[in-house]
Design a protein around this motif. Structure first.
Motif, mmCIF file in Angstrom:
data_model
loop_
_atom_site.group_PDB
_atom_site.id
_atom_site.type_symbol
_atom_site.label_atom_id
_atom_site.label_comp_id
_atom_site.label_asym_id
_atom_site.label_seq_id
_atom_site.Cartn_x
_atom_site.Cartn_y
_atom_site.Cartn_z
ATOM 1 N N ALA A 1 0.814 -1.213 0.000
ATOM 2 C CA ALA A 1 0.000 0.000 0.000
ATOM 3 C C ALA A 1 0.846 1.261 0.000
ATOM 4 C CB ALA A 1 -0.929 -0.007 1.216
ATOM 5 N N HIS A 2 2.001 1.225 0.680
ATOM 6 C CA HIS A 2 2.732 2.471 0.922
ATOM 7 C C HIS A 2 4.082 2.564 0.208
ATOM 8 C CE1 HIS A 2 -0.323 3.524 3.794
ATOM 9 N NE2 HIS A 2 -0.118 2.415 4.470
ATOM 10 N N ASP A 3 4.600 1.471 -0.303
ATOM 11 C CA ASP A 3 5.904 1.493 -0.980
ATOM 12 C C ASP A 3 5.735 1.074 -2.433
ATOM 13 O OD1 ASP A 3 6.921 2.173 1.446
ATOM 14 O OD2 ASP A 3 7.939 0.284 1.833
ATOM 15 N N ARG A 4 4.813 1.713 -3.117
ATOM 16 C CA ARG A 4 4.421 1.250 -4.445
ATOM 17 C C ARG A 4 5.588 1.223 -5.423
ATOM 18 N NH1 ARG A 4 -1.080 2.124 -5.535
ATOM 19 N NH2 ARG A 4 -0.676 3.192 -7.491
ATOM 20 N N GLY A 5 6.348 2.307 -5.512
ATOM 21 C CA GLY A 5 7.451 2.364 -6.458
ATOM 22 C C GLY A 5 8.514 1.324 -6.188
ATOM 23 N N LEU A 6 8.824 1.101 -4.925
ATOM 24 C CA LEU A 6 9.837 0.103 -4.578
ATOM 25 C C LEU A 6 9.350 -1.303 -4.902
ATOM 26 C CD1 LEU A 6 11.123 1.478 -1.144
ATOM 27 C CD2 LEU A 6 11.981 1.949 -3.440
ATOM 28 N N ASN A 7 8.087 -1.567 -4.647
ATOM 29 C CA ASN A 7 7.548 -2.889 -4.955
ATOM 30 C C ASN A 7 7.500 -3.149 -6.448
ATOM 31 O OD1 ASN A 7 7.011 -3.962 -2.339
ATOM 32 N ND2 ASN A 7 5.397 -2.445 -2.137
ATOM 33 N N ASP A 8 7.228 -2.113 -7.215
ATOM 34 C CA ASP A 8 7.249 -2.285 -8.665
ATOM 35 C C ASP A 8 8.629 -2.727 -9.134
ATOM 36 O OD1 ASP A 8 4.616 -1.590 -8.885
ATOM 37 O OD2 ASP A 8 4.992 0.487 -9.465
ATOM 38 N N ALA A 9 9.673 -2.212 -8.472
ATOM 39 C CA ALA A 9 11.039 -2.594 -8.844
ATOM 40 C C ALA A 9 11.366 -3.997 -8.364
ATOM 41 C CB ALA A 9 12.036 -1.592 -8.270
ATOM 42 N N LEU A 10 11.025 -4.302 -7.118
ATOM 43 C CA LEU A 10 11.427 -5.585 -6.537
ATOM 44 C C LEU A 10 10.577 -6.748 -7.028
ATOM 45 C CD1 LEU A 10 12.127 -4.495 -2.850
ATOM 46 C CD2 LEU A 10 13.803 -5.321 -4.511
ATOM 47 N N LEU A 11 9.293 -6.519 -7.232
ATOM 48 C CA LEU A 11 8.386 -7.610 -7.579
ATOM 49 C C LEU A 11 8.001 -7.638 -9.053
ATOM 50 C CD1 LEU A 11 5.977 -7.377 -4.499
ATOM 51 C CD2 LEU A 11 8.055 -8.747 -4.758
ATOM 52 N N GLY A 12 8.314 -6.558 -9.774
ATOM 53 C CA GLY A 12 7.965 -6.494 -11.187
ATOM 54 C C GLY A 12 9.155 -6.795 -12.081
ATOM 55 N N SER A 13 9.127 -6.185 -13.255
ATOM 56 C CA SER A 13 10.161 -6.483 -14.253
ATOM 57 C C SER A 13 11.211 -5.388 -14.356
ATOM 58 C CB SER A 13 9.500 -6.676 -15.626
ATOM 59 O OG SER A 13 8.768 -5.511 -15.996
ATOM 60 N N HIS A 14 11.201 -4.438 -13.440
ATOM 61 C CA HIS A 14 12.170 -3.343 -13.483
ATOM 62 C C HIS A 14 13.585 -3.889 -13.357
ATOM 63 C CE1 HIS A 14 14.181 0.436 -12.631
ATOM 64 N NE2 HIS A 14 13.059 1.086 -12.893
ATOM 65 N N ALA A 15 14.500 -3.362 -14.176
ATOM 66 C CA ALA A 15 15.874 -3.867 -14.187
ATOM 67 C C ALA A 15 16.555 -3.731 -12.834
ATOM 68 C CB ALA A 15 16.678 -3.120 -15.256
ATOM 69 N N ALA A 16 16.180 -2.716 -12.051
ATOM 70 C CA ALA A 16 16.838 -2.490 -10.761
ATOM 71 C C ALA A 16 16.603 -3.631 -9.782
ATOM 72 C CB ALA A 16 16.344 -1.177 -10.152
ATOM 73 N N GLY A 17 15.515 -4.366 -9.965
ATOM 74 C CA GLY A 17 15.217 -5.448 -9.048
ATOM 75 C C GLY A 17 15.946 -6.746 -9.343
ATOM 76 N N ALA A 18 16.573 -6.837 -10.506
ATOM 77 C CA ALA A 18 17.197 -8.107 -10.904
ATOM 78 C C ALA A 18 18.292 -8.541 -9.938
ATOM 79 C CB ALA A 18 17.759 -7.981 -12.316
ATOM 80 N N ALA A 19 19.020 -7.582 -9.382
ATOM 81 C CA ALA A 19 20.125 -7.920 -8.482
ATOM 82 C C ALA A 19 19.645 -8.575 -7.194
ATOM 83 C CB ALA A 19 20.917 -6.653 -8.143
ATOM 84 N N PHE A 20 18.358 -8.453 -6.897
ATOM 85 C CA PHE A 20 17.829 -8.972 -5.636
ATOM 86 C C PHE A 20 16.993 -10.235 -5.830
ATOM 87 C CE2 PHE A 20 18.454 -4.415 -5.330
ATOM 88 C CZ PHE A 20 19.230 -4.312 -4.186
ATOM 89 N N ALA A 21 17.071 -10.818 -7.014
ATOM 90 C CA ALA A 21 16.247 -11.998 -7.306
ATOM 91 C C ALA A 21 16.568 -13.149 -6.355
ATOM 92 C CB ALA A 21 16.451 -12.437 -8.754
ATOM 93 N N GLY A 22 17.838 -13.377 -6.065
ATOM 94 C CA GLY A 22 18.219 -14.457 -5.159
ATOM 95 C C GLY A 22 17.693 -14.237 -3.754
ATOM 96 N N LEU A 23 17.762 -13.015 -3.273
ATOM 97 C CA LEU A 23 17.245 -12.699 -1.947
ATOM 98 C C LEU A 23 15.728 -12.843 -1.901
ATOM 99 C CD1 LEU A 23 19.487 -9.624 -1.071
ATOM 100 C CD2 LEU A 23 19.610 -11.924 -0.083
ATOM 101 N N ARG A 24 15.071 -12.483 -2.990
ATOM 102 C CA ARG A 24 13.623 -12.669 -3.051
ATOM 103 C C ARG A 24 13.262 -14.142 -2.962
ATOM 104 N NH1 ARG A 24 11.761 -10.242 -8.367
ATOM 105 N NH2 ARG A 24 9.933 -11.466 -7.827
ATOM 106 N N ARG A 25 14.028 -15.006 -3.634
ATOM 107 C CA ARG A 25 13.757 -16.451 -3.548
ATOM 108 C C ARG A 25 13.971 -16.959 -2.129
ATOM 109 N NH1 ARG A 25 16.166 -16.287 -8.759
ATOM 110 N NH2 ARG A 25 18.228 -16.737 -7.896
ATOM 111 N N ALA A 26 15.012 -16.454 -1.462
ATOM 112 C CA ALA A 26 15.268 -16.865 -0.087
ATOM 113 C C ALA A 26 14.140 -16.402 0.837
ATOM 114 C CB ALA A 26 16.612 -16.300 0.389
ATOM 115 N N HIS A 27 13.650 -15.200 0.583
ATOM 116 C CA HIS A 27 12.551 -14.685 1.385
ATOM 117 C C HIS A 27 11.283 -15.512 1.163
ATOM 118 C CE1 HIS A 27 9.530 -11.773 2.866
ATOM 119 N NE2 HIS A 27 10.524 -11.295 3.599
ATOM 120 N N ALA A 28 11.038 -15.909 -0.083
ATOM 121 C CA ALA A 28 9.872 -16.743 -0.386
ATOM 122 C C ALA A 28 9.980 -18.097 0.311
ATOM 123 C CB ALA A 28 9.733 -16.930 -1.892
ATOM 124 N N ALA A 29 11.193 -18.652 0.351
ATOM 125 C CA ALA A 29 11.396 -19.937 1.032
ATOM 126 C C ALA A 29 11.156 -19.799 2.532
ATOM 127 C CB ALA A 29 12.812 -20.450 0.754
#
Length: 206
Positions: free
Chosen positions: A98-126
């Motif tokens: 609700a409150h971090d829309r721009g950051l979530n678009d980068a981390l959870l969407g297809s924005h290039a800036a989020g690619a570096a955090f893909a591994g951490l996102r998988r760890a968080h999902a696990a």
């Protein structure tokens, strides 16, 4: 560089990351660096001294956001009350949608800036899956609820961040309450789960 100058430089850097985080969250990652400098009360040259490119500033902001998420997840996994831990994790996720829309678009969407955090996102999902599985073992969630069901709930919450900001801020909490009612058993359970009304609102977003 003297100790005072180092301290001032560190304070400026922290201030820039803090201001940029709020700015990017509200207005997206395309916000001009000069506007971030203005909101921080600094010159653009100061921003570029700490972050030579926009990408460096974006990476610093996203790294700080991901680090906070990791801290929260570690705390949830350490919580002996599996119902409270899962509920808190879902509430914080919803609050950030609700409150971090721009950051979530980068981390959870297809924005290039989020690619570096893909591994951490998988760890968080696990780690989230471990929270759900523990809650299942403790009887803290309804018996038919699976890890995939809980993940689907998160995806439904995240979908609403595409709404206009006022609508998202209103709809996301409502949907989250409905989903929590469907996922969690009414009675708290699990090892170490306290009882009584004082505990009823535990697990609010950190």
């Amino acid at each position: 560089m003297t100790r005072k100058r180092r301290s001032d430089a560190e304070d400026n850097r922290r201030r820039l990351v803090e201001v940029a985080r709020a700015a990017f969250a509200a207005d997206g990652l395309d916000l001009p660096v000069r506007e971030i400098a203005r909101r921080a009360g600094m010159g653009a040259a100061t921003v570029y001294r700490h972050f030579p490119s926009r990408d460096d500033l974006v990476a610093a902001v996203l790294a700080e956001r991901v680090a906070r998420c990791e801290e929260d997840m570690r705390a949830d996994l350490a919580d002996p009350d599996s119902r409270r831990a899962l509920r808190g994790a879902i509430l914080r996720f919803a609050e950030r949608q609700a409150h971090d829309r721009g950051l979530n678009d980068a981390l959870l969407g297809s924005h290039a800036a989020g690619a570096a955090f893909a591994g951490l996102r998988r760890a968080h999902a696990a780690a989230f899956a471990r929270l759900v599985e523990r809650a299942r073992r403790d009887g803290a969630v309804r018996h038919q609820v699976s890890v995939e069901d809980a993940r689907t709930a998160l995806r439904a919450i995240a979908y609403l961040r595409a709404l206009p900001a006022p609508s998202a801020s209103s709809a996301i909490p409502r949907l989250t309450r409905v989903l929590l009612d469907g996922l969690l058993n009414e009675e708290e359970s699990g090892p170490g789960a306290p009882t009584g009304p004082a505990h009823a609102e535990g697990g609010s977003p950190g």
